[in-house]
Design a protein around this motif. Structure first.
Motif, PDB file in Angstrom:
ATOM      1  N   LEU A   1       0.810  -1.212   0.000  1.00  0.00           N
ATOM      2  CA  LEU A   1       0.000   0.000   0.000  1.00  0.00           C
ATOM      3  C   LEU A   1       0.850   1.272   0.000  1.00  0.00           C
ATOM      4  N   PHE A   2       2.152   1.127   0.155  1.00  0.00           N
ATOM      5  CA  PHE A   2       3.062   2.273   0.127  1.00  0.00           C
ATOM      6  C   PHE A   2       4.227   1.937  -0.788  1.00  0.00           C
ATOM      7  N   THR A   3       4.657   2.931  -1.526  1.00  0.00           N
ATOM      8  CA  THR A   3       5.754   2.745  -2.468  1.00  0.00           C
ATOM      9  C   THR A   3       7.026   3.393  -1.915  1.00  0.00           C
ATOM     10  N   GLU A   4       8.111   3.179  -2.630  1.00  0.00           N
ATOM     11  CA  GLU A   4       9.376   3.814  -2.259  1.00  0.00           C
ATOM     12  C   GLU A   4       9.237   5.329  -2.356  1.00  0.00           C
ATOM     13  N   GLY A   5       9.761   6.017  -1.356  1.00  0.00           N
ATOM     14  CA  GLY A   5       9.658   7.466  -1.301  1.00  0.00           C
ATOM     15  C   GLY A   5       8.498   7.967  -0.469  1.00  0.00           C
ATOM     16  N   ALA A   6       7.623   7.075  -0.021  1.00  0.00           N
ATOM     17  CA  ALA A   6       6.481   7.496   0.789  1.00  0.00           C
ATOM     18  C   ALA A   6       6.924   7.730   2.230  1.00  0.00           C
ATOM     19  N   LEU A   7       6.287   8.702   2.876  1.00  0.00           N
ATOM     20  CA  LEU A   7       6.547   8.980   4.285  1.00  0.00           C
ATOM     21  C   LEU A   7       5.601   8.133   5.127  1.00  0.00           C
ATOM     22  N   VAL A   8       6.163   7.372   6.042  1.00  0.00           N
ATOM     23  CA  VAL A   8       5.363   6.529   6.922  1.00  0.00           C
ATOM     24  C   VAL A   8       5.613   6.963   8.355  1.00  0.00           C
ATOM     25  N   THR A   9       4.596   6.720   9.198  1.00  0.00           N
ATOM     26  CA  THR A   9       4.693   7.067  10.621  1.00  0.00           C
ATOM     27  C   THR A   9       4.245   5.889  11.462  1.00  0.00           C
ATOM     28  N   ALA A  10       4.584   5.971  12.739  1.00  0.00           N
ATOM     29  CA  ALA A  10       4.273   4.853  13.626  1.00  0.00           C
ATOM     30  C   ALA A  10       2.784   4.734  13.912  1.00  0.00           C
ATOM     31  N   ASN A  11       2.033   5.835  13.825  1.00  0.00           N
ATOM     32  CA  ASN A  11       0.618   5.817  14.186  1.00  0.00           C
ATOM     33  C   ASN A  11      -0.305   5.969  12.982  1.00  0.00           C
ATOM     34  N   GLN A  12       0.152   5.636  11.796  1.00  0.00           N
ATOM     35  CA  GLN A  12      -0.683   5.811  10.611  1.00  0.00           C
ATOM     36  C   GLN A  12      -1.826   4.800  10.591  1.00  0.00           C
ATOM     37  N   ALA A  13      -2.906   5.149   9.878  1.00  0.00           N
ATOM     38  CA  ALA A  13      -4.114   4.308   9.861  1.00  0.00           C
ATOM     39  C   ALA A  13      -3.931   3.068   8.994  1.00  0.00           C
ATOM     40  N   ASP A  14      -3.273   3.192   7.856  1.00  0.00           N
ATOM     41  CA  ASP A  14      -3.152   2.085   6.906  1.00  0.00           C
ATOM     42  C   ASP A  14      -1.873   1.303   7.144  1.00  0.00           C
ATOM     43  N   PRO A  15      -1.939  -0.024   7.022  1.00  0.00           N
ATOM     44  CA  PRO A  15      -0.714  -0.821   7.113  1.00  0.00           C
ATOM     45  C   PRO A  15       0.084  -0.721   5.824  1.00  0.00           C
ATOM     46  N   LEU A  16       1.351  -1.104   5.900  1.00  0.00           N
ATOM     47  CA  LEU A  16       2.172  -1.144   4.699  1.00  0.00           C
ATOM     48  C   LEU A  16       1.735  -2.268   3.766  1.00  0.00           C
ATOM     49  N   ALA A  17       1.386  -3.408   4.345  1.00  0.00           N
ATOM     50  CA  ALA A  17       0.917  -4.579   3.591  1.00  0.00           C
ATOM     51  C   ALA A  17       0.258  -5.530   4.588  1.00  0.00           C
ATOM     52  N   VAL A  18      -0.362  -6.591   4.064  1.00  0.00           N
ATOM     53  CA  VAL A  18      -1.036  -7.578   4.906  1.00  0.00           C
ATOM     54  C   VAL A  18      -0.510  -8.960   4.529  1.00  0.00           C
ATOM     55  N   ILE A  19      -0.158  -9.744   5.548  1.00  0.00           N
ATOM     56  CA  ILE A  19       0.313 -11.116   5.350  1.00  0.00           C
ATOM     57  C   ILE A  19      -0.742 -12.061   5.894  1.00  0.00           C
ATOM     58  N   GLU A  20      -1.063 -13.103   5.118  1.00  0.00           N
ATOM     59  CA  GLU A  20      -2.056 -14.097   5.535  1.00  0.00           C
ATOM     60  C   GLU A  20      -1.472 -15.493   5.371  1.00  0.00           C
ATOM     61  N   ARG A  21      -1.695 -16.300   6.397  1.00  0.00           N
ATOM     62  CA  ARG A  21      -1.294 -17.708   6.317  1.00  0.00           C
ATOM     63  C   ARG A  21      -2.505 -18.509   5.863  1.00  0.00           C
ATOM     64  N   LEU A  22      -2.365 -19.224   4.744  1.00  0.00           N
ATOM     65  CA  LEU A  22      -3.502 -19.897   4.115  1.00  0.00           C
ATOM     66  C   LEU A  22      -3.467 -21.417   4.238  1.00  0.00           C
ATOM     67  N   ASP A  23      -2.412 -21.979   4.806  1.00  0.00           N
ATOM     68  CA  ASP A  23      -2.346 -23.432   4.974  1.00  0.00           C
ATOM     69  C   ASP A  23      -1.784 -23.756   6.350  1.00  0.00           C
ATOM     70  N   PRO A  24      -2.633 -24.294   7.247  1.00  0.00           N
ATOM     71  CA  PRO A  24      -4.069 -24.581   7.079  1.00  0.00           C
ATOM     72  C   PRO A  24      -4.893 -23.293   7.025  1.00  0.00           C
ATOM     73  N   ILE A  25      -6.215 -23.470   6.909  1.00  0.00           N
ATOM     74  CA  ILE A  25      -7.106 -22.318   6.797  1.00  0.00           C
ATOM     75  C   ILE A  25      -8.377 -22.608   7.577  1.00  0.00           C
ATOM     76  N   PHE A  26      -9.052 -21.546   8.015  1.00  0.00           N
ATOM     77  CA  PHE A  26     -10.270 -21.675   8.805  1.00  0.00           C
ATOM     78  C   PHE A  26     -11.496 -21.419   7.934  1.00  0.00           C
ATOM     79  N   VAL A  27     -12.606 -22.068   8.324  1.00  0.00           N
ATOM     80  CA  VAL A  27     -13.922 -21.789   7.754  1.00  0.00           C
ATOM     81  C   VAL A  27     -14.863 -21.516   8.922  1.00  0.00           C
ATOM     82  N   ASP A  28     -15.425 -20.311   8.964  1.00  0.00           N
ATOM     83  CA  ASP A  28     -16.373 -19.940  10.011  1.00  0.00           C
ATOM     84  C   ASP A  28     -17.785 -20.267   9.536  1.00  0.00           C
ATOM     85  N   ILE A  29     -18.453 -21.174  10.265  1.00  0.00           N
ATOM     86  CA  ILE A  29     -19.772 -21.681   9.898  1.00  0.00           C
ATOM     87  C   ILE A  29     -20.805 -21.050  10.816  1.00  0.00           C
ATOM     88  N   GLN A  30     -21.916 -20.619  10.225  1.00  0.00           N
ATOM     89  CA  GLN A  30     -22.980 -19.971  10.993  1.00  0.00           C
ATOM     90  C   GLN A  30     -24.149 -20.939  11.176  1.00  0.00           C
TER      91      GLN A  30
END
Length: 412
Positions: free
Chosen positions: A195-224
């Motif tokens: 979500l941020f490129t080279e040259g962008a100013l980032v801060t410790a309290n910013q709202a958006d993360p730099l990126a998101v990492i997800e572990r997909l193996d194994p994976i959960f299924v939430d059943i209602q």
């Protein structure tokens, strides 16, 4: 003239005799047909039955579910600065501890150098204060210096030691901030877009993360599952006749195909969602091929319990009345067909699951049900027994009438 007259009379006599014999034969055949309708020459209809006994049948449930990642972490900066480099490829698998971004470290390197200098100054002051206190100690004992001067020297040495500890902590803080200029991966998993490129100013309290990492193996299924269905299941378990089942889950994907691998239910939420009135069950599945993706809707099929008092009846033996009630025919006393209203709310394979309306040992008719009516006479045989077709007896049917007619003609 006499010869033709004589020949014509003989022809008329023969023709009249033939008409008389045909009339007698037709009347006798009609009498046989009317008598056969009253007696039912074929007898009661033959039907096939199965003897039912209670069996253990899983209570299968199919519910909607949503795929969620096994682990998810937002990559966030802990110091402010300009992003110098991005050290990963979007969409690839990253390892825990791998450096993802490099923030400009120059200010933090200067802070480390300053903290080191402050610490060295404090250490020199501490060394001088300790030497002075050590020199005052024997002089104070000889009363060459006042006791107060010695006490002040000891206090100054302790203050210098405390100052050394403060500057050492400041140095550690500066070193940590310098290390934070290299942003690592918190977990192992597949990283999304940056979500941020080279040259962008980032801060410790910013709202958006730099990126998101997800572990997909194994994976959960939430059943209602609705809270009412869960309450009914718990009551059935408490009442008896129903036993808990292993929590093995199968999935149907959005295109209707089976996922293939099975999962297990990890836990059930202890609270009910106020807006939907449902309880969340979480199942875990292997996902080595990354077929299941976060946010995907699926259908979960699993057995929550086992009904130990259910009956399995072939689908051919169960019919529905105009109101939708399930009905079966059983072999009653005197070999009569008896209609029974049963509860059949689901199927397993080629069988209906009957939960009410039958008793152990009932003979349920599953073959020859097309023309059955309540209380008619039947000839019950075990299901799949071949029907015996007997040849017509002598004197029955069209051939018998002709034979008897022929004998009458011969007698005439």
């Amino acid at each position: 003239m006499n010869a033709p007259t004589s020949y014509g009379r003989s022809g008329l006599i023969v023709f009249a005799s033939a008409l008389l014999l045909a009339a007698c034969s037709s009347g006798e055949g009609a009498g046989k047909q009317q008598g056969g309708g009253r007696r039912g020459p074929s007898g009661p209809p033959q039907v096939g039955y199965v003897v039912v006994q209670p069996s253990s049948v899983p209570v299968t449930t199919e519910l909607a579910g949503r795929v969620t990642p096994y682990q998810m972490s937002q990559v966030r900066p802990q110091v402010a600065g300009i992003v110098q480099r991005r050290l990963f490829k979007e969409g690839e698998v990253v390892r825990q501890g791998q450096t993802l971004y490099q923030i400009d470290p120059s200010l933090y390197q200067a802070s480390v150098a300053q903290a080191q200098a402050n610490l060295q100054n404090a250490q020199a002051t501490l060394e001088a204060a300790r030497i002075r206190a050590d020199r005052y100690k024997p002089l104070a004992q000889m009363q060459a210096v006042s006791q107060q001067d010695y006490t002040d020297a000891v206090a100054q040495a302790r203050q210098a030691a405390a100052q050394v500890a403060q500057f050492r902590a400041a140095l550690q803080t500066a070193q940590i901030n310098l290390r934070f200029t290299r942003v690592p991966a918190p977990i192992t998993g597949r990283i999304g877009r940056s979500l941020f490129t080279e040259g962008a100013l980032v801060t410790a309290n910013q709202a958006d993360p730099l990126a998101v990492i997800e572990r997909l193996d194994p994976i959960f299924v939430d059943i209602q599952q609705s809270s009412a269905d869960m309450l009914a299941l718990r009551r059935a378990l408490a009442r008896g006749g129903t036993a808990p089942a292993t929590a093995t889950v199968r999935l149907k994907l959005e295109d209707g195909s089976d996922y293939g691998a099975t999962g297990t239910v990890e836990f059930t939420e202890v609270i009910v969602n106020e807006s939907t009135g449902t309880v969340t069950l979480r199942a875990r599945f292997p996902n080595a091929q990354n077929i299941l993706l976060p946010g995907m809707f699926v259908r979960a099929v699993f057995a929550q319990a086992i009904d130990t008092q259910a009956y399995l009846v072939p689908q051919a033996g169960v019919s529905r009345d105009p109101k939708g009630n399930a009905t079966v025919y059983v072999v009653g006393p005197g070999n009569k067909a008896v209609a029974r209203t049963v509860v059949a709310d689901r199927t397993i394979g080629q069988n209906w699951v009957i939960t009410q309306g039958l008793a152990p040992g009932d003979k349920v008719i599953v073959q020859g049900t097309a023309n059955l009516k309540p209380d008619i006479d039947i000839k019950p045989v075990p299901a799949n027994t071949p029907q015996k077709i007997e040849p017509p007896k002598k004197g029955q049917g069209q051939g018998g009438a002709q034979t008897k007619g022929g004998s009458q003609a011969k007698a005439g």
